[in-house]
Enzyme design. Structure first.
Site: not given
Ligand code: SAH
Length: 343
Positions: A92, A105, A112, A116, A119, A336
């Site tokens: 994406e 972006c 990944c 998390c 995410c 994300c």
């Molecule tokens: N892996 C990297 C970059 C990808 S995610 C990182 O962790 O920074 C980019 C950002 O989106 C990160 O800050 C991540 O924590 C956030 N993110 C992911 N899923 C999300 C969600 N459902 N709501 C808000 N932020 C989210």
């Protein structure tokens, strides 16, 4: 399988052309055609002899990402793209327009491995790293899309699918390609890498002393809370992470950004705002507060506007530079990994 043209740096292109017994100036010519004129169709390389054009066409892929789906947000400011790679895998990317600013972006991995909790990409698991050409290719894809609406790309964030610092070499090679002053010449200061906090790579990045901006996904003021949502925190806990961040700002003189996704009832209390401000006091940093985008496999919701405002006030009063980010793409699942999860 064709080789992705964007996977090659100048020296690599030069050595292929040498193997083909082409004169050296051809490399320069091709570099200009592709990265200055943004001509990605070998048949249209009018100053290149026909047989070489054909050979280039047979050998190289100039379109490593192709559009599968494009969803526009209701206010037309954001578009989320589902893109297909040459091996059929999908990633994406998001395009955001805000006044004069046009930000994309992009992804750095298919899936990944960080897992998390909140995410959508993490919930999918890891498939593979993107090549440097697929990373740069997303940029060129958008540059072409933007030509249609006469907009120019102003900012690039590596915050799509994947953990950029788990694919460090390809990410840097991709950035080097788009940054090349002899080529596309996109300034490092307009690029931001976001990491979950892989300490050894933050250290490596610090030593490289690049002008690329660094963002760290903090999301919690204590290990107890961070462990619950970011499993890698057990390996790289907050105190070590912040020490690495401090070393970064000291060594580079550059500000660091902390991302903080506000999750209702988990990390958004007044007490946690106080903890966070103590943690970050005196650091050359900026905190971005953003309400969590709900995802299918995580049952918590984003914080209310009121909690976000209260949290903000505490940081602000403590002198921590801070802003509240709007979730511009919520209605298109622009968080994300969310579009692919719906596909
Ligand atoms: N892996 C990297 C970059 C990808 S995610 C990182 O962790 O920074 C980019 C950002 O989106 C990160 O800050 C991540 O924590 C956030 N993110 C992911 N899923 C999300 C969600 N459902 N709501 C808000 N932020 C989210």
């Amino acid at each position: 399988m064709k080789t992705c043209f964007f996977d090659l740096n100048y020296e690599e292109l030069l050595s292929i052309l040498k193997e083909w017994q082409e004169p050296e100036y051809r490399a320069k010519q091709l570099w200009n055609l592709v990265y200055r004129n943004l001509n990605f169709v070998p048949q249209n390389f009018s100053n290149i002899p026909k047989d070489l054009r054909e050979k280039l066409d047979e050998t190289f892929e100039f379109q490593p990402v192709k559009i599968i789906r494009n969803v526009s947000s209701s206010n037309q400011q954001a578009n989320k793209y589902l893109l297909g790679l040459t091996d059929g895998k999908k990633i994406e990317a998001v395009l955001m327009r805000y006044r004069e600013r046009t930000t994309i972006c992009i992804s750095t991995q298919v899936g990944c491995a960080m897992n998390c909790a909140f995410c959508a990409t993490g919930q999918m698991g890891f498939t593979r790293n993107l090549t440097s050409g697929e990373i740069a290719g997303q940029v060129f894809f958008f540059v072409k899309e933007l030509e249609k609406e006469e907009r120019k790309l102003t900012n690039l964030v590596l915050m799509g699918m994947g953990e950029p610092f788990h694919n460090y070499a390809n990410v840097m090679k991709g950035i080097d390609l788009i940054n090349d002053p002899e080529g596309f010449n996109f300034g490092e200061r307009r690029i931001t890498i976001s990491t979950v906090g892989i300490i050894p790579m933050i250290e490596k990045f610090t030593k490289a002393k690049r002008q690329i901006n660094l963002a760290v996904s903090l999301h919690a003021p204590t290990n107890t809370i961070r462990n619950q949502i970011i499993p890698i925190n057990k390996k790289y806990p907050i105190e070590d992470l912040l020490a690495a961040c401090k070393a970064y700002t000291d060594y580079t003189g550059r500000r660091i950004t902390f991302e903080y996704a506000m999750i209702s009832g988990l990390n958004d209390s007044i007490e946690q705002a106080v903890q966070l401000s103590k943690l970050l006091r005196g650091m050359l940093c900026h905190v971005n507060l953003i309400s969590l985008n709900p995802t299918r496999k995580y049952d918590r919701t984003g914080s209310s506007r009121e909690s976000i405002n209260n949290f903000y006030s505490i940081l602000d009063k403590a002198g921590i530079p801070c802003s509240i980010r709007l979730n511009r793409g919520v209605d298109i699942g622009a968080g994300c990994g969310q579009l692919l999860a719906q596909a």
